[in-house]
Design a protein around this motif. Sequence first.
Motif, PDB file in Angstrom:
ATOM      1  N   THR A 126       0.835  -1.202   0.000  1.00 25.90           N
ATOM      2  CA  THR A 126       0.000   0.000   0.000  1.00 25.90           C
ATOM      3  C   THR A 126       0.871   1.255   0.000  1.00 25.90           C
ATOM      4  O   THR A 126       2.080   1.196   0.239  1.00 25.90           O
ATOM      5  CB  THR A 126      -0.948   0.027   1.215  1.00 25.90           C
ATOM      6  OG1 THR A 126      -0.167   0.004   2.410  1.00 25.90           O
ATOM      7  CG2 THR A 126      -1.919  -1.139   1.183  1.00 25.90           C
ATOM      8  N   SER A 127       0.199   2.381  -0.253  1.00 27.49           N
ATOM      9  CA  SER A 127       0.885   3.675  -0.283  1.00 27.49           C
ATOM     10  C   SER A 127      -0.051   4.733   0.290  1.00 27.49           C
ATOM     11  O   SER A 127      -1.144   4.409   0.744  1.00 27.49           O
ATOM     12  CB  SER A 127       1.234   4.035  -1.731  1.00 27.49           C
ATOM     13  OG  SER A 127       0.053   4.391  -2.443  1.00 27.49           O
ATOM     14  N   SER A 128       0.344   5.987   0.197  1.00 23.82           N
ATOM     15  CA  SER A 128      -0.536   7.073   0.653  1.00 23.82           C
ATOM     16  C   SER A 128      -1.781   7.176  -0.236  1.00 23.82           C
ATOM     17  O   SER A 128      -2.772   7.776   0.160  1.00 23.82           O
ATOM     18  CB  SER A 128       0.215   8.402   0.655  1.00 23.82           C
ATOM     19  OG  SER A 128       0.625   8.736  -0.660  1.00 23.82           O
ATOM     20  N   GLU A 129      -1.731   6.581  -1.434  1.00 25.38           N
ATOM     21  CA  GLU A 129      -2.862   6.639  -2.362  1.00 25.38           C
ATOM     22  C   GLU A 129      -3.706   5.373  -2.354  1.00 25.38           C
ATOM     23  O   GLU A 129      -4.771   5.341  -2.963  1.00 25.38           O
ATOM     24  CB  GLU A 129      -2.354   6.898  -3.780  1.00 25.38           C
ATOM     25  CG  GLU A 129      -1.652   8.234  -3.923  1.00 25.38           C
ATOM     26  CD  GLU A 129      -1.144   8.450  -5.323  1.00 25.38           C
ATOM     27  OE1 GLU A 129      -1.979   8.576  -6.235  1.00 25.38           O
ATOM     28  OE2 GLU A 129       0.086   8.487  -5.511  1.00 25.38           O
ATOM     29  N   SER A 130      -3.230   4.314  -1.695  1.00 26.81           N
ATOM     30  CA  SER A 130      -3.951   3.036  -1.700  1.00 26.81           C
ATOM     31  C   SER A 130      -4.008   2.455  -0.297  1.00 26.81           C
ATOM     32  O   SER A 130      -2.973   2.285   0.343  1.00 26.81           O
ATOM     33  CB  SER A 130      -3.265   2.049  -2.650  1.00 26.81           C
ATOM     34  OG  SER A 130      -1.917   1.827  -2.259  1.00 26.81           O
ATOM     35  N   THR A 131      -5.211   2.160   0.176  1.00 31.37           N
ATOM     36  CA  THR A 131      -5.358   1.566   1.503  1.00 31.37           C
ATOM     37  C   THR A 131      -5.290   0.044   1.448  1.00 31.37           C
ATOM     38  O   THR A 131      -5.030  -0.601   2.453  1.00 31.37           O
ATOM     39  CB  THR A 131      -6.676   2.005   2.158  1.00 31.37           C
ATOM     40  OG1 THR A 131      -7.754   1.688   1.287  1.00 31.37           O
ATOM     41  CG2 THR A 131      -6.669   3.502   2.440  1.00 31.37           C
ATOM     42  N   VAL A 133      -4.105  -3.238  -1.537  1.00 30.46           N
ATOM     43  CA  VAL A 133      -3.619  -3.654  -2.850  1.00 30.46           C
ATOM     44  C   VAL A 133      -3.815  -5.162  -2.922  1.00 30.46           C
ATOM     45  O   VAL A 133      -3.292  -5.895  -2.074  1.00 30.46           O
ATOM     46  CB  VAL A 133      -2.125  -3.318  -3.053  1.00 30.46           C
ATOM     47  CG1 VAL A 133      -1.640  -3.813  -4.414  1.00 30.46           C
ATOM     48  CG2 VAL A 133      -1.875  -1.819  -2.914  1.00 30.46           C
ATOM     49  N   HIS A 134      -4.596  -5.620  -3.903  1.00 32.96           N
ATOM     50  CA  HIS A 134      -4.885  -7.052  -4.010  1.00 32.96           C
ATOM     51  C   HIS A 134      -4.907  -7.492  -5.470  1.00 32.96           C
ATOM     52  O   HIS A 134      -5.250  -6.708  -6.358  1.00 32.96           O
ATOM     53  CB  HIS A 134      -6.263  -7.389  -3.426  1.00 32.96           C
ATOM     54  CG  HIS A 134      -6.367  -7.204  -1.960  1.00 32.96           C
ATOM     55  ND1 HIS A 134      -5.672  -7.961  -1.050  1.00 32.96           N
ATOM     56  CD2 HIS A 134      -7.113  -6.335  -1.228  1.00 32.96           C
ATOM     57  CE1 HIS A 134      -5.978  -7.569   0.171  1.00 32.96           C
ATOM     58  NE2 HIS A 134      -6.841  -6.582   0.096  1.00 32.96           N
ATOM     59  N   TRP A 135      -4.583  -8.761  -5.673  1.00 39.06           N
ATOM     60  CA  TRP A 135      -4.849  -9.429  -6.940  1.00 39.06           C
ATOM     61  C   TRP A 135      -6.269  -9.959  -6.810  1.00 39.06           C
ATOM     62  O   TRP A 135      -6.549 -10.795  -5.945  1.00 39.06           O
ATOM     63  CB  TRP A 135      -3.848 -10.564  -7.177  1.00 39.06           C
ATOM     64  CG  TRP A 135      -2.460 -10.081  -7.440  1.00 39.06           C
ATOM     65  CD1 TRP A 135      -1.423 -10.039  -6.557  1.00 39.06           C
ATOM     66  CD2 TRP A 135      -1.952  -9.576  -8.682  1.00 39.06           C
ATOM     67  NE1 TRP A 135      -0.304  -9.528  -7.168  1.00 39.06           N
ATOM     68  CE2 TRP A 135      -0.595  -9.242  -8.480  1.00 39.06           C
ATOM     69  CE3 TRP A 135      -2.517  -9.376  -9.946  1.00 39.06           C
ATOM     70  CZ2 TRP A 135       0.210  -8.721  -9.488  1.00 39.06           C
ATOM     71  CZ3 TRP A 135      -1.710  -8.857 -10.945  1.00 39.06           C
ATOM     72  CH2 TRP A 135      -0.368  -8.530 -10.717  1.00 39.06           C
ATOM     73  N   VAL A 136      -7.182  -9.450  -7.623  1.00 37.86           N
ATOM     74  CA  VAL A 136      -8.605  -9.757  -7.486  1.00 37.86           C
ATOM     75  C   VAL A 136      -9.046 -10.711  -8.595  1.00 37.86           C
ATOM     76  O   VAL A 136      -8.842 -10.410  -9.783  1.00 37.86           O
ATOM     77  CB  VAL A 136      -9.449  -8.453  -7.546  1.00 37.86           C
ATOM     78  CG1 VAL A 136     -10.933  -8.759  -7.431  1.00 37.86           C
ATOM     79  CG2 VAL A 136      -9.005  -7.483  -6.451  1.00 37.86           C
ATOM     80  N   PRO A 137      -9.666 -11.848  -8.241  1.00 29.05           N
ATOM     81  CA  PRO A 137     -10.191 -12.745  -9.278  1.00 29.05           C
ATOM     82  C   PRO A 137     -11.238 -12.023 -10.128  1.00 29.05           C
ATOM     83  O   PRO A 137     -12.020 -11.211  -9.619  1.00 29.05           O
ATOM     84  CB  PRO A 137     -10.838 -13.888  -8.479  1.00 29.05           C
ATOM     85  CG  PRO A 137     -10.197 -13.822  -7.128  1.00 29.05           C
ATOM     86  CD  PRO A 137      -9.877 -12.369  -6.899  1.00 29.05           C
TER      87      PRO A 137
END
Length: 167
Positions: A126-131, A133-137
């Motif tokens: 994650t970053s300041s822009e993302s709470t 982060v996932h690989w989503v089916p």
Amino acid sequence: MKRVDRGGLMAGRIDFYDDPDGPVANSLVPSVNVVIENGAGEILMIERADNGNWAVPGGAIDLGESMSEAAVRETKEETGIECEILGVVGIYSDPKHIIFYAGNGEARQEFSILLHGRATGGRPTTSSESTKVHWVPRIEINKLPMDRSMRRRIGHYLEGRAVPYFD
């Protein structure tokens, strides 16, 4: 003006579509988004920190960089994943889609180039822009909250179009 509530906090980014009560555009900023699919057929996605919606990574193209350079940079910044760009999925410039940034009053007309990329390294971070982060089916994507424009872009990628989409 419609606002998105994130647990009592005002969203930093609010998307309007053909909304007579929405703001009038006062800027146009070229941006990129990147769809990256892993070997299991999952799509790299982030939960945006500014509005809680899910999206593929992306952002504005800075002066002095190409769209591919911006795409690689934004993907790394928002997700921790390094990538290379493989092609164009579509170009989206619908003047009915206005993105309002509450922090500075910018009301941006949509102008986004959706690219297809391949992961070359890194790990989801994650970053300041993302709470998140996932690989989503693929079958889970429609269950995630996201702006209609992002859903449309991802849909165009999933259709496997032979030629890029333009609007």
